[in-house]
Design a protein around this motif. Structure first.
Motif, mmCIF file in Angstrom:
data_model
loop_
_atom_site.group_PDB
_atom_site.id
_atom_site.type_symbol
_atom_site.label_atom_id
_atom_site.label_comp_id
_atom_site.label_asym_id
_atom_site.label_seq_id
_atom_site.Cartn_x
_atom_site.Cartn_y
_atom_site.Cartn_z
ATOM 1 N N CYS A 1 10.566 -5.830 -9.578
ATOM 2 C CA CYS A 1 9.538 -5.490 -10.559
ATOM 3 C C CYS A 1 8.113 -5.566 -10.021
ATOM 4 O O CYS A 1 7.216 -4.949 -10.574
ATOM 5 C CB CYS A 1 9.661 -6.427 -11.754
ATOM 6 N N ASP A 2 7.880 -6.353 -8.988
ATOM 7 C CA ASP A 2 6.544 -6.588 -8.423
ATOM 8 C C ASP A 2 5.579 -7.267 -9.394
ATOM 9 O O ASP A 2 4.374 -7.217 -9.211
ATOM 10 C CB ASP A 2 5.907 -5.303 -7.898
ATOM 11 N N ASN A 3 6.105 -7.906 -10.452
ATOM 12 C CA ASN A 3 5.214 -8.619 -11.363
ATOM 13 C C ASN A 3 5.775 -9.977 -11.793
ATOM 14 O O ASN A 3 5.304 -10.568 -12.758
ATOM 15 C CB ASN A 3 4.860 -7.762 -12.584
ATOM 16 N N GLY A 4 6.796 -10.455 -11.087
ATOM 17 C CA GLY A 4 7.331 -11.783 -11.365
ATOM 18 C C GLY A 4 8.282 -11.857 -12.541
ATOM 19 O O GLY A 4 8.534 -12.940 -13.052
ATOM 20 N N THR A 5 8.833 -10.746 -12.960
ATOM 21 C CA THR A 5 9.704 -10.731 -14.132
ATOM 22 C C THR A 5 11.186 -10.825 -13.796
ATOM 23 O O THR A 5 11.913 -11.582 -14.424
ATOM 24 C CB THR A 5 9.469 -9.435 -14.948
ATOM 25 N N CYS A 6 11.650 -10.095 -12.795
ATOM 26 C CA CYS A 6 13.096 -9.915 -12.615
ATOM 27 C C CYS A 6 13.792 -11.007 -11.817
ATOM 28 O O CYS A 6 14.983 -11.236 -12.001
ATOM 29 C CB CYS A 6 13.380 -8.555 -12.003
ATOM 30 N N GLY A 7 13.117 -11.653 -10.885
ATOM 31 C CA GLY A 7 13.714 -12.743 -10.118
ATOM 32 C C GLY A 7 14.451 -12.361 -8.857
ATOM 33 O O GLY A 7 14.971 -13.231 -8.166
ATOM 34 N N VAL A 8 14.512 -11.090 -8.499
ATOM 35 C CA VAL A 8 15.257 -10.712 -7.301
ATOM 36 C C VAL A 8 14.561 -11.140 -6.012
ATOM 37 O O VAL A 8 15.175 -11.143 -4.952
ATOM 38 C CB VAL A 8 15.584 -9.197 -7.246
ATOM 39 N N GLU B 1 18.635 -16.251 3.813
ATOM 40 C CA GLU B 1 19.118 -16.205 5.197
ATOM 41 C C GLU B 1 19.165 -17.597 5.817
ATOM 42 O O GLU B 1 19.991 -17.868 6.684
ATOM 43 C CB GLU B 1 18.208 -15.307 6.053
ATOM 44 N N GLY B 2 18.304 -18.484 5.368
ATOM 45 C CA GLY B 2 18.240 -19.840 5.900
ATOM 46 C C GLY B 2 19.342 -20.754 5.404
ATOM 47 O O GLY B 2 19.495 -21.865 5.913
ATOM 48 N N LEU B 3 20.119 -20.322 4.419
ATOM 49 C CA LEU B 3 21.215 -21.153 3.907
ATOM 50 C C LEU B 3 22.481 -21.041 4.747
ATOM 51 O O LEU B 3 23.303 -21.940 4.738
ATOM 52 C CB LEU B 3 21.560 -20.774 2.463
ATOM 53 N N PHE B 4 22.635 -19.961 5.452
ATOM 54 C CA PHE B 4 23.850 -19.724 6.227
ATOM 55 C C PHE B 4 23.787 -20.500 7.533
ATOM 56 O O PHE B 4 22.828 -20.388 8.284
ATOM 57 C CB PHE B 4 24.002 -18.228 6.500
ATOM 58 N N ASP B 5 24.789 -21.300 7.801
ATOM 59 C CA ASP B 5 24.792 -22.139 9.009
ATOM 60 C C ASP B 5 25.420 -21.442 10.211
ATOM 61 O O ASP B 5 25.611 -22.047 11.254
ATOM 62 C CB ASP B 5 25.490 -23.470 8.739
ATOM 63 N N GLY C 1 25.026 -7.126 -5.450
ATOM 64 C CA GLY C 1 24.349 -8.054 -4.553
ATOM 65 C C GLY C 1 22.842 -8.037 -4.634
ATOM 66 O O GLY C 1 22.176 -8.833 -3.967
ATOM 67 N N PHE C 2 22.264 -7.176 -5.443
ATOM 68 C CA PHE C 2 20.809 -7.056 -5.496
ATOM 69 C C PHE C 2 20.142 -8.320 -6.038
ATOM 70 O O PHE C 2 19.192 -8.831 -5.458
ATOM 71 C CB PHE C 2 20.423 -5.838 -6.343
ATOM 72 N N CYS C 3 20.650 -8.859 -7.128
ATOM 73 C CA CYS C 3 20.006 -10.019 -7.755
ATOM 74 C C CYS C 3 20.503 -11.352 -7.209
ATOM 75 O O CYS C 3 19.851 -12.375 -7.382
ATOM 76 C CB CYS C 3 20.225 -9.993 -9.272
ATOM 77 N N ILE C 4 21.646 -11.359 -6.559
ATOM 78 C CA ILE C 4 22.304 -12.611 -6.176
ATOM 79 C C ILE C 4 21.473 -13.479 -5.234
ATOM 80 O O ILE C 4 21.409 -14.689 -5.435
ATOM 81 C CB ILE C 4 23.714 -12.332 -5.605
ATOM 82 N N PRO C 5 20.799 -12.949 -4.212
ATOM 83 C CA PRO C 5 20.005 -13.847 -3.363
ATOM 84 C C PRO C 5 18.960 -14.647 -4.149
ATOM 85 O O PRO C 5 18.778 -15.843 -3.914
ATOM 86 C CB PRO C 5 19.349 -12.904 -2.353
ATOM 87 N N GLY C 6 18.304 -14.009 -5.101
ATOM 88 C CA GLY C 6 17.320 -14.716 -5.914
ATOM 89 C C GLY C 6 17.963 -15.790 -6.774
ATOM 90 O O GLY C 6 17.428 -16.892 -6.925
ATOM 91 N N ILE C 7 19.123 -15.484 -7.327
ATOM 92 C CA ILE C 7 19.842 -16.461 -8.147
ATOM 93 C C ILE C 7 20.306 -17.626 -7.287
ATOM 94 O O ILE C 7 20.193 -18.794 -7.687
ATOM 95 C CB ILE C 7 21.023 -15.778 -8.877
ATOM 96 N N VAL C 8 20.808 -17.335 -6.107
ATOM 97 C CA VAL C 8 21.235 -18.395 -5.186
ATOM 98 C C VAL C 8 20.072 -19.332 -4.889
ATOM 99 O O VAL C 8 20.215 -20.557 -4.944
ATOM 100 C CB VAL C 8 21.797 -17.796 -3.871
ATOM 101 N N MET C 9 18.905 -18.777 -4.600
ATOM 102 C CA MET C 9 17.763 -19.609 -4.255
ATOM 103 C C MET C 9 17.247 -20.398 -5.453
ATOM 104 O O MET C 9 16.810 -21.536 -5.314
ATOM 105 C CB MET C 9 16.653 -18.764 -3.624
ATOM 106 N N GLU C 10 17.325 -19.815 -6.634
ATOM 107 C CA GLU C 10 16.941 -20.529 -7.858
ATOM 108 C C GLU C 10 17.843 -21.745 -8.057
ATOM 109 O O GLU C 10 17.373 -22.856 -8.311
ATOM 110 C CB GLU C 10 17.060 -19.596 -9.071
#
Length: 165
Positions: free
Chosen positions: A41-48, A77-81, A101-110
């Motif tokens: 979104c480029d405005n902090g709404t979607c979380g991706v 990328e920093g979570l993978f050992d 897989g588009f939203c999952i990295p953001g959810i993982v980091m959250e």
């Protein structure tokens, strides 16, 4: 005119030249070629675009480059050992939460930021964290189930080591 900023990304100190009008997401993707955080979104709404900045989940599309100097950033990328997925990643896969897989990295980091600071987070707290993310593929039930499974596995891992978070 570009300015230099130095910060640590996934355990490595990096210095980048960037125009002041740029954002953390731009630096990660365009300069450091870390593409796990997505442009949505480029405005902090979607979380991706969520990454962990100094221990907090932040939306990297709205963090200006001027705020980066001396900080520590962790991306998906920093979570993978190099051998095994992080328990959050594995739990989301097993729960069927990963479709495009588009939203999952953001959810993982959250979830990572939440569980690193509040491993005993209540269901309400987990829901509030997940509410910062939009997903168009899986439906939220699988993401919810994956989050609870990840929390359970991370708790078990801590208990096996005999420690507390």
């Amino acid at each position: 005119m570009a300015e230099y900023t130095t910060f640590t990304v996934n355990g490595t100190e990096r210095t980048v030249a960037a125009r002041p009008a740029r954002f953390l997401l731009d630096i990660l993707r365009d300069e450091l070629h870390l593409t796990g955080a997505k442009r949505g979104c480029d405005n902090g709404t979607c979380g991706v675009c969520v990454v962990v900045l100094d221990g907090r989940a932040v939306k990297s599309c709205i963090i200006p480059v001027e705020k980066l100097d001396g900080t520590t950033v962790l991306t998906v990328e920093g979570l993978f050992d190099g051998k095994t997925l992080h328990p959050i990643q594995q739990a989301l896969i097993e729960a069927g939460a990963v479709q495009c897989g588009f939203c999952i990295p953001g959810i993982v980091m959250e979830l990572y930021a939440l569980f690193e600071t509040e491993l005993d987070a209540t269901e309400d707290r987990i829901r509030r964290a997940l509410n910062r993310h939009l997903c168009r593929c899986t439906g939220y039930e699988a993401i919810w189930e994956g989050a609870l499974l990840a929390q359970q596995r991370m708790k078990s891992k801590v208990e096996k080591r005999g420690g507390h978070k």
